[in-house]
Design a protein around this motif. Structure first.
Motif, mmCIF file in Angstrom:
data_model
loop_
_atom_site.group_PDB
_atom_site.id
_atom_site.type_symbol
_atom_site.label_atom_id
_atom_site.label_comp_id
_atom_site.label_asym_id
_atom_site.label_seq_id
_atom_site.Cartn_x
_atom_site.Cartn_y
_atom_site.Cartn_z
ATOM 1 N N HIS A 1 0.935 -1.029 0.006
ATOM 2 C CA HIS A 1 -0.092 0.040 -0.084
ATOM 3 C C HIS A 1 0.874 1.225 -0.053
ATOM 4 O O HIS A 1 1.667 1.710 0.935
ATOM 5 C CB HIS A 1 -0.927 -0.090 1.170
ATOM 6 N N ASN A 2 0.832 2.148 -0.947
ATOM 7 C CA ASN A 2 1.787 3.269 -1.425
ATOM 8 C C ASN A 2 3.354 2.864 -0.981
ATOM 9 O O ASN A 2 4.000 3.513 -0.090
ATOM 10 C CB ASN A 2 1.246 4.202 -0.312
ATOM 11 N N ASN A 3 3.431 1.774 -1.856
ATOM 12 C CA ASN A 3 4.836 1.296 -1.667
ATOM 13 C C ASN A 3 5.505 0.693 -0.338
ATOM 14 O O ASN A 3 6.792 0.687 -0.062
ATOM 15 C CB ASN A 3 6.016 2.378 -2.104
ATOM 16 N N ALA A 4 4.598 0.499 0.588
ATOM 17 C CA ALA A 4 5.115 -0.150 1.998
ATOM 18 C C ALA A 4 4.310 -1.533 2.026
ATOM 19 O O ALA A 4 3.153 -1.828 1.676
ATOM 20 C CB ALA A 4 4.499 0.805 3.120
ATOM 21 N N ILE A 5 5.138 -2.377 2.343
ATOM 22 C CA ILE A 5 4.553 -3.805 2.463
ATOM 23 C C ILE A 5 3.386 -3.790 3.653
ATOM 24 O O ILE A 5 3.505 -3.326 4.756
ATOM 25 C CB ILE A 5 5.656 -4.648 2.937
ATOM 26 N N SER B 1 1.412 -4.964 6.461
ATOM 27 C CA SER B 1 1.459 -5.829 7.666
ATOM 28 C C SER B 1 -0.109 -6.565 7.986
ATOM 29 O O SER B 1 -0.981 -5.644 8.303
ATOM 30 C CB SER B 1 1.922 -5.227 8.661
ATOM 31 N N TYR B 2 -0.122 -7.601 8.096
ATOM 32 C CA TYR B 2 -1.280 -8.320 8.559
ATOM 33 C C TYR B 2 -1.593 -8.289 10.044
ATOM 34 O O TYR B 2 -2.727 -8.904 10.626
ATOM 35 C CB TYR B 2 -1.411 -9.690 7.838
ATOM 36 N N SER B 3 -0.602 -7.907 10.722
ATOM 37 C CA SER B 3 -0.681 -7.873 12.328
ATOM 38 C C SER B 3 -0.747 -6.627 12.715
ATOM 39 O O SER B 3 -0.262 -6.295 13.963
ATOM 40 C CB SER B 3 0.268 -8.802 12.800
ATOM 41 N N SER B 4 -1.060 -5.517 12.030
ATOM 42 C CA SER B 4 -0.810 -4.282 12.237
ATOM 43 C C SER B 4 -1.860 -3.963 13.277
ATOM 44 O O SER B 4 -3.070 -4.562 13.419
ATOM 45 C CB SER B 4 -0.768 -3.309 11.058
ATOM 46 N N PRO B 5 -1.852 -2.583 13.986
ATOM 47 C CA PRO B 5 -2.763 -2.236 15.011
ATOM 48 C C PRO B 5 -3.975 -1.819 14.161
ATOM 49 O O PRO B 5 -5.190 -1.822 14.994
ATOM 50 C CB PRO B 5 -2.148 -0.869 15.708
ATOM 51 N N ARG B 6 -3.983 -1.817 13.059
ATOM 52 C CA ARG B 6 -5.234 -1.518 12.281
ATOM 53 C C ARG B 6 -6.161 -2.526 12.382
ATOM 54 O O ARG B 6 -7.545 -2.197 12.497
ATOM 55 C CB ARG B 6 -5.153 -1.007 10.796
ATOM 56 N N GLY B 7 -5.903 -3.824 12.218
ATOM 57 C CA GLY B 7 -6.799 -4.836 12.241
ATOM 58 C C GLY B 7 -7.467 -4.909 11.089
ATOM 59 O O GLY B 7 -7.718 -3.966 10.131
ATOM 60 N N GLY B 8 -8.130 -6.315 11.070
ATOM 61 C CA GLY B 8 -9.178 -6.400 9.907
ATOM 62 C C GLY B 8 -8.586 -6.474 8.550
ATOM 63 O O GLY B 8 -9.180 -6.117 7.467
ATOM 64 N N LYS C 1 -11.392 3.057 5.604
ATOM 65 C CA LYS C 1 -11.251 4.164 6.197
ATOM 66 C C LYS C 1 -10.475 5.218 5.274
ATOM 67 O O LYS C 1 -9.895 4.530 3.915
ATOM 68 C CB LYS C 1 -10.228 4.179 7.394
ATOM 69 N N ASN C 2 -10.323 6.455 5.213
ATOM 70 C CA ASN C 2 -9.867 7.400 4.402
ATOM 71 C C ASN C 2 -8.455 7.102 4.229
ATOM 72 O O ASN C 2 -7.737 7.214 3.193
ATOM 73 C CB ASN C 2 -10.094 8.806 4.828
ATOM 74 N N ALA C 3 -7.762 6.957 5.278
ATOM 75 C CA ALA C 3 -6.243 6.452 5.206
ATOM 76 C C ALA C 3 -6.044 5.325 4.231
ATOM 77 O O ALA C 3 -5.119 5.076 4.091
ATOM 78 C CB ALA C 3 -5.669 6.012 6.611
ATOM 79 N N ASP C 4 -6.859 4.280 3.904
ATOM 80 C CA ASP C 4 -6.882 3.103 3.141
ATOM 81 C C ASP C 4 -6.974 3.424 1.824
ATOM 82 O O ASP C 4 -6.478 2.609 0.790
ATOM 83 C CB ASP C 4 -7.821 2.029 3.373
ATOM 84 N N SER C 5 -7.114 4.912 1.259
ATOM 85 C CA SER C 5 -6.972 5.121 0.159
ATOM 86 C C SER C 5 -5.707 5.057 -0.353
ATOM 87 O O SER C 5 -4.603 5.210 0.172
ATOM 88 C CB SER C 5 -7.321 6.637 -0.392
ATOM 89 N N GLY C 6 -5.165 4.778 -1.606
ATOM 90 C CA GLY C 6 -3.802 4.960 -2.273
ATOM 91 C C GLY C 6 -3.763 3.647 -3.245
ATOM 92 O O GLY C 6 -4.613 3.216 -3.843
ATOM 93 N N ARG C 7 -2.331 3.524 -3.520
ATOM 94 C CA ARG C 7 -1.968 2.635 -4.678
ATOM 95 C C ARG C 7 -1.605 1.452 -3.823
ATOM 96 O O ARG C 7 -0.894 1.332 -3.140
ATOM 97 C CB ARG C 7 -0.667 3.327 -5.123
ATOM 98 N N TYR C 8 -2.291 0.412 -4.200
ATOM 99 C CA TYR C 8 -2.177 -0.955 -3.921
ATOM 100 C C TYR C 8 -1.595 -1.842 -5.215
ATOM 101 O O TYR C 8 -2.062 -1.586 -6.197
ATOM 102 C CB TYR C 8 -3.650 -1.585 -3.476
ATOM 103 N N SER C 9 -0.511 -2.676 -4.700
ATOM 104 C CA SER C 9 -0.108 -3.514 -5.645
ATOM 105 C C SER C 9 0.328 -4.748 -5.282
ATOM 106 O O SER C 9 0.402 -5.212 -3.995
ATOM 107 C CB SER C 9 1.553 -2.834 -6.152
ATOM 108 N N CYS C 10 0.163 -5.820 -6.096
ATOM 109 C CA CYS C 10 0.379 -7.224 -5.785
ATOM 110 C C CYS C 10 1.638 -7.405 -6.609
ATOM 111 O O CYS C 10 1.941 -7.449 -7.572
ATOM 112 C CB CYS C 10 -0.559 -7.920 -6.489
#
Length: 146
Positions: free
Chosen positions: A54-58, A60-67, A88-97
């Motif tokens: 997400h936005n060039n950062a890997i 993390s599935y165990s982040s405090p965000r959860g879900g 959330k609005n913070a989830d907007s951005g570039r996602y890459s696989c």
């Protein structure tokens, strides 16, 4: 026997292809589930791993965000689903696989806060609608995990 000797001369390599469905832009309502689907085709073997960014950062599935979770089905065609609950609005951005054996591919996700996506579209793309059954399935999977 003679055929095998010459058959290898006609063999050619097919490059694996990565695609994230629905792009280049996806519009998601705030509070709904983001479900991104990455497909890897034409690979001689399934990728060893798939990394979501997400936005060039890997991610993390165990982040405090959860879900946030990933379900990957390996095979002749490998499919990976990135699920993010309660967008959330913070989830907007570039996602890459990024599969281990193919070039990455991505989409731009726009989390909307009541705006009409028709006014924000680029390139004549229609917003992707996520079926209710898929949202229910993703929620059930996440509830089983937690």
């Amino acid at each position: 026997m003679e055929f095998r000797k010459y058959a290898k001369d006609f063999m050619f390599a097919i490059e694996p292809v990565t695609e994230v469905a629905g792009g280049p832009d996806l519009y998601i309502d705030r509070g709904s589930t983001i479900n991104l689907t990455c497909t890897v085709k034409y690979s001689p073997e399934p990728p060893h791993y798939i990394i979501w960014n997400h936005n060039n950062a890997i991610i993390s599935y165990s982040s405090p965000r959860g879900g946030v979770s990933v379900v990957t089905e390996k095979g002749e065609t490998t499919v990976s689903h990135l699920l993010i609950l309660m967008a959330k609005n913070a989830d907007s951005g570039r996602y890459s696989c990024s599969p281990s054996n193919a070039a990455p591919h991505g989409v731009n996700v726009h989390v909307l806060s009541g705006e009409k996506p028709e006014a924000m579209q680029t390139g004549g793309q229609m917003p992707q609608q996520i079926p209710v059954s898929l949202c229910l399935l993703s929620t059930a999977i996440l509830l089983m995990i937690y």
